[in-house]
Design an enzyme around this catalytic site. Structure first.
Site, PDB file in Angstrom:
ATOM      1  N   GLN A 233       0.744  -1.243  -0.093  1.00  0.00           N
ATOM      2  CA  GLN A 233       0.169   0.137  -0.071  1.00  0.00           C
ATOM      3  C   GLN A 233       0.901   1.200  -0.103  1.00  0.00           C
ATOM      4  O   GLN A 233       1.680   1.451   0.817  1.00  0.00           O
ATOM      5  CB  GLN A 233      -0.938   0.020   1.257  1.00  0.00           C
ATOM      6  CG  GLN A 233      -1.786   1.371   1.272  1.00  0.00           C
ATOM      7  CD  GLN A 233      -2.812   0.972   2.336  1.00  0.00           C
ATOM      8  OE1 GLN A 233      -2.791   1.366   3.329  1.00  0.00           O
ATOM      9  NE2 GLN A 233      -4.173   0.834   1.805  1.00  0.00           N
ATOM     10  N   HIS A 235       0.451   4.940   0.579  1.00  0.00           N
ATOM     11  CA  HIS A 235      -0.467   5.809   1.164  1.00  0.00           C
ATOM     12  C   HIS A 235      -0.548   7.172   0.537  1.00  0.00           C
ATOM     13  O   HIS A 235       0.458   7.556  -0.065  1.00  0.00           O
ATOM     14  CB  HIS A 235      -0.026   6.432   2.673  1.00  0.00           C
ATOM     15  CG  HIS A 235      -1.194   6.872   3.503  1.00  0.00           C
ATOM     16  ND1 HIS A 235      -1.602   8.249   3.271  1.00  0.00           N
ATOM     17  CD2 HIS A 235      -2.069   6.523   4.539  1.00  0.00           C
ATOM     18  CE1 HIS A 235      -2.547   8.654   4.145  1.00  0.00           C
ATOM     19  NE2 HIS A 235      -2.562   7.488   4.905  1.00  0.00           N
ATOM     20  N   GLU A 252      -4.997   9.997   6.872  1.00  0.00           N
ATOM     21  CA  GLU A 252      -6.309  10.203   6.073  1.00  0.00           C
ATOM     22  C   GLU A 252      -7.330  10.857   6.687  1.00  0.00           C
ATOM     23  O   GLU A 252      -8.472  11.498   6.256  1.00  0.00           O
ATOM     24  CB  GLU A 252      -6.689   8.738   5.927  1.00  0.00           C
ATOM     25  CG  GLU A 252      -7.985   8.652   5.130  1.00  0.00           C
ATOM     26  CD  GLU A 252      -8.003   6.849   4.495  1.00  0.00           C
ATOM     27  OE1 GLU A 252      -7.147   6.358   4.064  1.00  0.00           O
ATOM     28  OE2 GLU A 252      -9.140   6.514   4.459  1.00  0.00           O
ATOM     29  N   ARG A 283      -7.442   3.905  -0.874  1.00  0.00           N
ATOM     30  CA  ARG A 283      -6.292   4.346  -0.682  1.00  0.00           C
ATOM     31  C   ARG A 283      -5.606   4.156  -2.217  1.00  0.00           C
ATOM     32  O   ARG A 283      -4.610   4.869  -2.618  1.00  0.00           O
ATOM     33  CB  ARG A 283      -5.356   3.901   0.424  1.00  0.00           C
ATOM     34  CG  ARG A 283      -5.648   4.509   1.694  1.00  0.00           C
ATOM     35  CD  ARG A 283      -4.919   3.995   2.809  1.00  0.00           C
ATOM     36  NE  ARG A 283      -5.272   4.499   4.004  1.00  0.00           N
ATOM     37  CZ  ARG A 283      -4.840   4.166   5.077  1.00  0.00           C
ATOM     38  NH1 ARG A 283      -4.223   3.418   5.260  1.00  0.00           N
ATOM     39  NH2 ARG A 283      -4.982   5.099   6.403  1.00  0.00           N
TER      40      ARG A 283
END
Lengths: 565, 519
Positions: A233, A235, A252, A283
């Site tokens: 992931q 961000h 977030e 995301r």
């Protein structure tokens, strides 16, 4: 090299959210617990988590329930999550947060005195519980308080170099104490791996210094099966300047509270990527949108996009985003008056060690929980699900490891494995010249960012795999450290870290090369479409006959299936 | 190496191999926005991989990288490097060095664990548990601690008596638990035993805290207030002062004619440039009348009309600092009424304690009583002259020459309490003939504040002795300060140590002395 052997019932490797929770739970079952922390207690990466933790209390949105959370998580995860694990996560999250409150956690409240919940990306309802924008810190402080209440042997600044395993059973671990530099051997009836993520394999990352992914490597070498390692992931919002802050997380929660993403022209570009969810899209989507804007020349001077909260009342920013306010004031930006500049940053490995519902790995006597474990988050993790994961599976790992320990006898360890570690240390200390670990680290981090990043192609992945293999073959045997004493020898620890990082990098790159489609966080420019016909599947990695073997296997499905699968 | 390279002096020590600690100096290229952690990483990569230091989050969230940077404990990841300014980096004090900048916190955590630093419940809560928003406000203010131990390393009281005083971090945790309604332990009693009344409220801990947690204000004083309610406080030595305020409106007993009985209600000047009210405070009224006269002289020389309301009374700082809340609130009302009656918008005081209390504590109380803040603004005497009148508008030509070597002691309640550091120095330097010497640790607490001088005299004097060492070492003929409490404390210790020839003045004393050289 002499070493000390420590016997314990349950050995927990890693003292972040999952490890600490596992240790507490194991201790509840009346067994001896030894908790190893690579850093000082309380300073694990969990303390940096900001925005919140998901649980369907339905305190602000009454229709919410675990089934909606389950569906959101599967859809957000691009369908390849292990649905049995997701069901556990979403069903048990509330109880685990109430555990934290019972220990003393202080979450923000609704006017009725219940836990307050904020909206987070790609979630149907407001379900993210929080303590301002320092939720992870609140949880870590609470867990630290609880650990201090209990009879848990905490050993700080111990770096685990390897697991002791024989015949598919884990018997403990070998570690180095930072403080003295001495070798420690842990004999354990059950071992829990909760060593956290590995974002540090990337040049730009939100991860703390210690997040070098050691657990993935030691688990792999011990024979554990891992999955979804290609799923990294990024961000969407990390800081971009100054250089020293590049990659630092911008929560977030900023978008949850109403922050807007804009390009240099002032355009709210999310309109073009996900007009329905806008800034609160998944995301993966927002990260690619930000990256695309920057790559196509609509970025800011420092190579970011704008994240703007100046339209919010200052007191809201001060009350709900104090960490962000402070973090930007440090570098001369007052977010009440000017927009932040942000860009994607490597954040979380969705993949990891395969576990079942009991948090058991494929090896006997070994459990895993938290970011190190794979399968819960599929191809993309929802914000707020990682903290929930640490508590839900941390507890399960602690419980099951304790029960396993109770019915097991103390294993007899293979001392030759310890000798091997001791020899490795002496060889490195004795080497008079060569390559220093940070040189390889820097090279690997740049390689991973450039070729195994947000946008991937077969050719670049191939190049990455080759480069990693070369580093392993040519550079590792030449590792050299300046300090020849063992006491707090950071560089010596780094030599182990870099070897681990190369292993993880290889797993990520090889799995990314194998997955010839785009899904969740994994985006292949040469295969830009999701291919449910061929790739509604997980890639499993295991060491077989010394070789890294990749296998495609069906997703564990209980209820939901994507279209066309 | 580019010219703007940063010169960095780093503490090095490996107890296994080195006879003693030593320093090494490195040059590190400066880049815009760099923090001290970048400097250490550069040294480690380019010069010496054996340098030991801790870091993890690089965002001020974990507290791993606390170290002493140019004399103050700081988080290395949040301390900006100033271009061209040399750096000295040493490990935190109070803890044994493991290697170089890494220390062993065992001493601290052992102490912390003794207080049972966790919520102790008698029974499990209901699920879900209802906790009102209001109930967590006080706890949240002190919950952000990242256990970096910078406060403990910096605390002057810990430096003298850690066995007695558990230190800011631990007292914060005790308050966090006491203010949490779920906890059932006797936290105030523990805090009392752990030295609740040892804190001088010097705010050094706040200054070095990466999270800026106001431990004296939000933890210590709140706990003292509860201690008073539970009958544990104030201390015996503090009681006469509290009782004196109740009885007479002054914290000390009358000895000679008070200043207020010697001055008119208004001191007018020709062609005034401004008009202020003068708040004397207990010590200037009852003990240091000459300092009061000197301040009035300086104001007169600068054509400032002064009102001296006779209904003024103790600011109740001793009551605030030791937790006697009800009395403190009565005094606030008395003073605010007296001052507001004048219709003057500026109030000046030359007592650091009074001015800080009026600035920081009064507004919260008047909000409760009148639902608003006082309608005047409070200034420290030096702050008023430098910032409000303006240093270029001051009457400099009438300042006569004083041939004297002086140094300056920062009162904690002026420097950290009100953010006034440069102004007194600027005024001192205006005087012709003065040689100004900056002493080491000028901002170190003298030990007089927070009720420690009255309640814990031996500890207070130990702190004063440490202060005196730096004063004596500076070689100054006189030490200047801007607080009657500090002045009396420093005069006492210098006398005790046989250094009575070193004079102690407040800033207005020195200025009046210079004005009196001219007519």
């Amino acid at each position: 090299m002499t070493y000390e052997t420590i016997d314990t019932d349950v050995l927990v490797i890693g003292a972040g959210g999952a490890g600490a929770r596992a240790a507490i739970e194991a201790a509840n079952h009346n067994v001896m617990v030894t908790l190893l922390s690579k850093e000082l207690l309380g300073k694990a990466h969990t303390c940096m988590a900001e925005g919140g933790v998901n649980a369907t209390f339905a305190n602000v949105d009454p229709p919410d329930n675990w089934e909606v959370h389950f569906k959101d998580t599967i859809e957000g995860g691009a369908w390849i999550n292990n649905q049995k694990l997701v069901e556990i996560l979403t069903r048990e999250a509330c109880d685990r947060i109430m555990d934290l409150e019972e220990y003393g956690a202080i979450f923000d409240r609704t006017p009725e005195g219940k836990i307050m919940q904020r909206p987070f990306g790609k979630q149907t309802y407001r379900r993210t519980c929080y303590a301002a924008d320092r939720t992870g810190h609140e949880m870590m402080v609470t867990l630290t308080e609880e650990i201090r209440r209990r009879d848990v042997d905490v050993m700080e600044e111990v770096f685990v170099t390897n697991l002791l395993a024989k015949d598919n059973q884990v018997q403990g671990a070998v570690g180095i104490s930072f403080k003295t530099g001495s070798l420690l051997v842990f004999k354990a009836k059950a071992t829990i791996l909760a060593s956290g993520g590995g974002g540090r394999v990337y040049k730009i990352t939100s991860n703390a210094a210690q997040d070098t992914g050691d657990g993935y490597a030691v688990a792999y070498h011990a024979g554990c099966r891992l999955l979804d390692m290609e799923m990294v992931q990024f961000h969407p919002t990390g800081m971009v300047f100054p250089e020293s802050h590049r990659g630092c997380l911008v929560t977030e929660g900023v978008r949850g509270e109403g922050g807007l993403l804009k390009n240099i022209k002032g355009e709210r570009f999310m309109q073009r990527y996900d007009a329905k969810r806008m800034e609160l899209a998944g995301r993966d989507v927002v990260a690619r949108a930000n990256a695309t804007e920057i790559l196509e020349g609509r970025g800011t001077e420092h190579g970011g996009v704008y994240l703007d909260v100046t339209h919010l009342p200052p007191h809201i920013i001060e009350e709900r985003l104090p960490t962000m306010l402070e973090q930007f004031l440090d570098v001369g930006v007052d977010i009440r008056k000017e927009p932040m500049e942000v860009a994607p940053t490597a954040h979380h490995l969705m993949g990891g060690v395969e576990i079942n519902e009991n948090a058991e790995t494929t090896l006997k006597g070994m459990y895993a929980a938290g970011e190190i474990a794979g399968g819960v988050h599929g191809g993309n993790r929802l914000g707020g699900n990682a903290l929930a994961d640490t508590q839900v599976f941390g507890k399960r790992a602690g419980e099951n490891a304790a029960m396993f320990a109770k019915k097991s006898s103390m294993p007899i360890i293979d001392r030759s494995q310890v000798e091997k570690e001791a020899n490795k240390i002496s060889t490195i200390l004795e080497r008079k010249e060569g390559i220093r670990p940070h040189e390889i680290k820097n090279r690997l981090q740049t390689l991973m960012w450039d070729k195994v990043g947000i946008f991937r192609t077969g050719q670049e992945l191939q190049e990455a795999v080759q480069a990693i293999e070369e580093m392993k073959a040519k550079d590792l045997p030449r590792l050299f450290v300046m300090d020849k004493h063992t006491r707090y020898n950071k560089e010596l620890i780094e030599t182990f870290e870099i070897e681990n990082m190369l292993t993880i990098a290889e797993m990520i790159a090889k799995a990314a090369l194998m997955r010839e489609e785009s899904r969740g966080a994994h985006f292949r420019k040469d295969f830009p479409k999701t291919d449910n016909k061929n790739w509604f599947a997980n890639i499993y990695i295991q060491k077989k006959m010394g070789q890294m073997t990749l296998t495609k296997l069906p997703v564990v499905v209980t209820t939901l299936k994507p279209e066309g699968a | 190496m580019p010219e703007d390279a940063v010169q960095v002096k780093v503490f090095r020590y490996n107890p296994d191999t080195d006879k003693e600690p030593h320093y090494e100096t490195y040059k590190v290229p400066y880049t815009q926005g760099m923090v001290v952690l970048d400097v250490l990483n550069y040294i480690s990569e380019h010069y010496d991989g054996s340098l030991a230091y801790r870091w993890a989050c690089r965002a001020g969230q974990c507290g791993s990288c606390a170290m002493i940077i140019n004399g103050k404990p700081r988080a290395a990841c949040r301390t900006l490097v100033e271009k061209g300014k040399p750096l000295t980096i040493t490990p935190l004090v109070q803890f044994p060095v493991v290697k170089d900048l890494v220390v062993d916190y065992e001493r601290g955590t052992r102490r912390l664990v003794k207080i049972k630093p966790y919520v102790q419940r008698l029974k499990s809560p209901s699920r879900p548990e209802i906790i009102s928003k209001e109930d967590i406000v006080d706890v949240k203010e002190i919950r952000g601690c990242i256990e970096c131990w910078a406060c403990v390393s910096a605390c002057p009281v810990v430096g003298e008596a850690w066995q007695e005083f558990a230190g800011p971090l631990i007292h914060r945790q005790l308050a966090r638990l006491k203010l949490d309604k779920r906890d059932t332990e006797e936290r105030v009693k523990t805090a009392f035993i752990e030295g609740l009344y040892d804190c001088t409220t010097c705010k050094t801990c706040v200054e070095v805290c990466p999270k800026k947690i106001d431990i004296p204000g939000k933890a210590i004083e709140k706990m003292r207030a509860i201690a008073v309610k539970e009958g544990l406080g104030p201390l015996e030595g503090q009681k006469p002062f509290i009782e004196a305020i109740e009885r007479t409106g002054r914290s000390v007993e009358r000895q000679s004619t008070p200043l207020l009985e010697q001055v008119p209600d208004v001191i007018d000047v020709d062609d005034p440039i401004d008009e202020v009210a003068f708040f004397t405070g207990c010590l200037v009224d009852y003990r240091l009348q000459s300092t009061g006269f000197n301040a009035l002289e300086v104001l007169k020389r600068n054509r400032i009309k002064v009102h001296i309301p006779k209904a003024q009374s103790s600011c109740a700082s001793p009551a605030f600092r030791s937790g006697v809340v009800d009395l403190a609130h009565q005094q606030v009302k008395k003073n605010v009424d007296a001052l507001e009656k004048l219709g003057i918008t500026k109030v000046i005081s030359l007592c650091a304690g009074c001015a800080m209390t009026m600035k920081n504590d009064f507004p919260a109380v008047t909000k409760k009583i009148y639902n608003r803040e006082p309608n005047y603004k409070v200034y420290d005497f030096t702050e008023y002259l430098v910032r409000e009148v303006g240093i270029d508008k001051l009457n400099i030509k009438d300042l006569g020459e004083i041939k004297m070597k002086v140094t300056y002691h920062d009162p904690c309640h002026l420097n950290r309490g009100q953010g006034i550091h440069d102004e007194p120095r600027q005024l001192i330097k205006l005087i012709p003939g003065i040689t100004f010497i900056e002493m080491e640790e000028a901002d170190r607490c003298c030990g007089s504040g927070g009720g420690v001088r009255t309640g814990r005299r031996p500890l207070s004097m130990a702190l004063a002795r440490r202060k005196a060492e730096f004063i004596i070492k500076s070689g100054a003929d006189a030490v200047i300060t801007e607080c009657p409490f500090c002045l009396i404390q420093i005069r006492d210790i210098l006398n005790q140590l046989g250094y009575q020839h070193i004079q102690v003045y407040n800033v207005p004393d020195l200025m009046a002395m210079a004005y009196n050289k001219t007519k």
